[in-house]
Scaffold this motif. Structure first.
Motif, short mmCIF file in Angstrom:
data_model
loop_
_atom_site.label_atom_id
_atom_site.label_comp_id
_atom_site.label_asym_id
_atom_site.label_seq_id
_atom_site.Cartn_x
_atom_site.Cartn_y
_atom_site.Cartn_z
N TYR A 1 0.85 -1.17 0.00
CA TYR A 1 0.00 0.00 0.00
C TYR A 1 0.89 1.24 0.00
O TYR A 1 2.09 1.16 0.24
N GLU A 2 0.30 2.38 -0.28
CA GLU A 2 0.99 3.65 -0.12
C GLU A 2 0.78 4.13 1.31
O GLU A 2 -0.33 4.01 1.84
N ALA A 3 1.82 4.64 1.91
CA ALA A 3 1.72 5.19 3.26
C ALA A 3 2.17 6.64 3.21
O ALA A 3 3.19 6.96 2.60
N TYR A 4 1.38 7.53 3.84
CA TYR A 4 1.73 8.94 3.77
C TYR A 4 1.20 9.69 5.00
O TYR A 4 0.33 9.22 5.74
N ILE A 5 1.78 10.89 5.19
CA ILE A 5 1.34 11.82 6.24
C ILE A 5 0.66 12.99 5.55
O ILE A 5 1.23 13.59 4.63
N ASP A 6 -0.56 13.31 5.95
CA ASP A 6 -1.27 14.44 5.37
C ASP A 6 -0.81 15.72 6.08
O ASP A 6 -1.07 15.92 7.26
N MET A 7 -0.11 16.61 5.33
CA MET A 7 0.47 17.82 5.91
C MET A 7 -0.37 19.07 5.61
O MET A 7 0.11 20.19 5.78
N TYR A 8 -1.62 18.87 5.19
CA TYR A 8 -2.42 20.01 4.73
C TYR A 8 -2.54 21.10 5.79
O TYR A 8 -2.45 22.29 5.49
N GLU A 9 -2.73 20.70 7.04
CA GLU A 9 -2.96 21.69 8.09
C GLU A 9 -1.75 22.60 8.32
O GLU A 9 -1.88 23.68 8.90
N ILE A 10 -0.56 22.18 7.88
CA ILE A 10 0.63 23.03 8.05
C ILE A 10 1.30 23.28 6.70
O ILE A 10 2.51 23.47 6.64
N LYS A 11 0.53 23.29 5.63
CA LYS A 11 1.09 23.45 4.29
C LYS A 11 1.89 24.74 4.14
O LYS A 11 2.91 24.78 3.45
N ASP A 12 1.43 25.81 4.80
CA ASP A 12 2.16 27.08 4.71
C ASP A 12 3.52 26.99 5.39
O ASP A 12 4.51 27.54 4.88
N ILE A 13 3.56 26.28 6.52
CA ILE A 13 4.83 26.12 7.24
C ILE A 13 5.82 25.32 6.42
O ILE A 13 6.99 25.69 6.27
N ILE A 14 5.35 24.21 5.87
CA ILE A 14 6.26 23.34 5.13
C ILE A 14 6.72 24.00 3.84
O ILE A 14 7.87 23.82 3.41
N ASN A 15 5.87 24.81 3.22
CA ASN A 15 6.29 25.55 2.03
C ASN A 15 7.37 26.58 2.37
O ASN A 15 8.29 26.81 1.57
N GLU A 16 7.28 27.18 3.55
CA GLU A 16 8.31 28.12 4.00
C GLU A 16 9.64 27.39 4.22
O GLU A 16 10.71 27.91 3.90
N HIS A 17 9.56 26.19 4.79
CA HIS A 17 10.77 25.39 4.98
C HIS A 17 11.45 25.12 3.64
O HIS A 17 12.68 25.18 3.53
N ILE A 18 10.65 24.82 2.63
CA ILE A 18 11.20 24.53 1.30
C ILE A 18 11.86 25.77 0.71
O ILE A 18 12.98 25.72 0.20
N LYS A 19 11.17 26.92 0.81
CA LYS A 19 11.71 28.15 0.25
C LYS A 19 13.02 28.56 0.91
O LYS A 19 13.92 29.08 0.27
N GLN B 1 21.26 16.61 4.24
CA GLN B 1 21.69 16.87 5.61
C GLN B 1 21.76 18.36 5.95
O GLN B 1 21.66 18.73 7.11
N ASN B 2 21.93 19.20 4.94
CA ASN B 2 22.13 20.63 5.20
C ASN B 2 20.85 21.45 5.10
O ASN B 2 20.89 22.68 5.13
N GLY B 3 19.70 20.81 4.96
CA GLY B 3 18.43 21.52 4.91
C GLY B 3 17.93 21.83 3.52
O GLY B 3 16.80 22.28 3.36
N GLU B 4 18.76 21.59 2.51
CA GLU B 4 18.30 21.81 1.15
C GLU B 4 17.29 20.74 0.76
O GLU B 4 17.25 19.66 1.34
N VAL B 5 16.48 21.08 -0.21
CA VAL B 5 15.48 20.12 -0.67
C VAL B 5 15.89 19.62 -2.05
O VAL B 5 16.34 20.39 -2.89
N LYS B 6 15.78 18.33 -2.25
CA LYS B 6 16.02 17.75 -3.57
C LYS B 6 14.71 17.81 -4.36
O LYS B 6 13.70 17.27 -3.91
N GLN B 7 14.74 18.47 -5.50
CA GLN B 7 13.53 18.58 -6.31
C GLN B 7 13.55 17.51 -7.37
O GLN B 7 14.50 17.38 -8.14
#
Length: 406
Positions: A243-261, A310-316
């Motif tokens: 099966y696919e297993a995932y965490i729904d991050m919708y409630e903090i989507k703005d926070i996680i998008n800031e982390h990515i930026k 490890q350094n906080g960058e995101v792999k796209q």
């Protein structure tokens, strides 16, 4: 040939004087062979010492029978644990020349020998070993956290604080093992049209100062009713892969998008594939499948970001969009934007759309209507508002007809 050292040893450990010893070491193996005079009971002296605030010293004998045939020393000192947190068993013996020697013995081997005699070595461990919890992001900023590539980067982990807690196994004030644990109901398991969530907490990958403390951490987590995402050997993800297993991050989507930026995303051992359209973190076994930026080593049908730096960058990875027809994520380069019709504003594969010269855009084939415009076949869609007329089985756009005959 027994010297004064042997005499002192006999006296210290209360061994019968007429016990004869002939010990040898078999290569580098942890095996010491002792020959005893026939007719006497064979005993091994065990001394258990605990350090820290919980000192406990005990001296007893176990019968030297088949249960410990690989532990043929006259006496052992077991330190549980030593002040540096490592556990040791030291066996003392005499070689064939009467020299008093010692050899380190594996603790697990000693535990098996004692268990065969009904002696549980765990009872002698200090009560100072305990399990504690802390907010995950705060845990990564603890000064006493053992070496970690994410140590001091607690800010990165704020995006998973609503879903996790960090568990610490401590001996006194020293951290011996740690992991973060996903809360009940935070993980969705999806198979075909069935969705379920975890009813008990699930521990992510465990990090420990050594194998003993990893085993202790696993044992204590299980006592708390916490399951494991990784196998006890931790060489692969342990969960069923059907099966696919995932965490729904919708409630903090703005926070996680800031982390990515800001390039401040955490290294996540298990749920590390993020989809910015569905706001889900998907399960991915990086140890088994790899974790470079090569799109072939990720799951392009699931995610467009990988939280494995490890350094906080995101792999796209490949940019993905949701296919409104099939209901799955597809690469954006292979997708077509729908300009008109019931699915306007969505994407799908080119096989499900038609192009209209008249409208200068795409719409779903299932919404399309074939029409004749200026003697050419073209398309419009349901709800376009155009005036159409059927003549001898052909549909025409009325405004384009020069002559109309009934």
């Amino acid at each position: 040939m027994l010297n004064s050292t042997l005499e002192a040893f006999y006296h210290t450990f209360g061994i019968r004087r007429n016990l004869k010893v002939a010990s040898t070491i078999d290569g580098k193996k942890q095996r010491l062979v002792c020959a005893f005079e026939k007719g006497f009971l064979n005993y091994i002296s065990i001394e258990i010492v605990s350090y820290g605030d919980y000192k406990n010293k005990e001296h007893f004998y176990i019968e030297d029978d088949e249960s410990n045939k690989n532990l043929k020393c006259l006496a052992y000192t077991i330190e549980l644990p030593t002040q540096d947190g490592k556990n040791r068993v030291k066996g003392y013996y005499f070689d064939q020349y009467g020299n008093y020697k010692s050899k380190n013995i594996k603790l697990d081997l000693m535990k098996k020998a004692l268990k065969a005699q009904g002696i549980n070595l765990e009872e002698y461990f200090p009560k100072g070993v305990r399990l504690e919890t802390i907010t995950t992001s705060l845990g990564y900023d603890l000064e006493g956290l053992p070496d970690s590539c994410q140590k001091g980067k607690g800010e990165f982990f704020k995006c998973i604080d609503p879903f996790t807690q960090m568990y610490l196994l401590k001996y006194g004030d020293t951290i011996k093992a740690r992991c973060y644990v996903w809360n009940e109901g935070s993980i969705t398991f999806e198979k075909e049209n069935e969705k379920i969530t975890n009813t008990n907490k699930l521990a992510d990958r465990i990090y420990a100062v050594d194998g003993y403390w990893k085993g202790e951490m696993i044992k204590r987590l299980k006592e708390e009713g916490i399951g494991l995402i990784w196998s006890e050997e931790q060489d692969e993800i342990y969960l069923d892969g059907n099966y696919e297993a995932y965490i729904d991050m919708y409630e903090i989507k703005d926070i996680i998008n800031e982390h990515i930026k800001k390039n401040k995303v955490p290294w996540l051992d298990s749920f590390n594939q993020y989809n910015s359209d569905t706001y889900r973190l998907y399960l991915y076994d990086w140890k088994y499948c790899g974790y470079t930026s090569d799109e072939n080593e990720f799951i392009p049908s699931l995610a467009n970001y990988a939280f494995l730096m490890q350094n906080g960058e995101v792999k796209q990875t490949v940019n993905l969009v949701w296919d409104c027809v099939t209901g799955v994520m597809i690469p954006e380069d292979d997708a077509v934007y729908i300009n008109f019709g019931s699915s306007k504003g969505y994407y799908t594969s080119s096989e499900y759309v038609v192009w209209s010269d008249y409208h200068q855009g795409h719409f779903l084939e299932e919404d399309s209507i074939e029409m004749i415009v200026d003697d050419r076949i073209d398309y419009t869609y349901e709800g376009s508002g155009l005036s159409l007329i059927d003549i001898e089985g052909q549909t025409y756009l009325v405004s384009e007809l020069d002559i109309y005959r009934a």
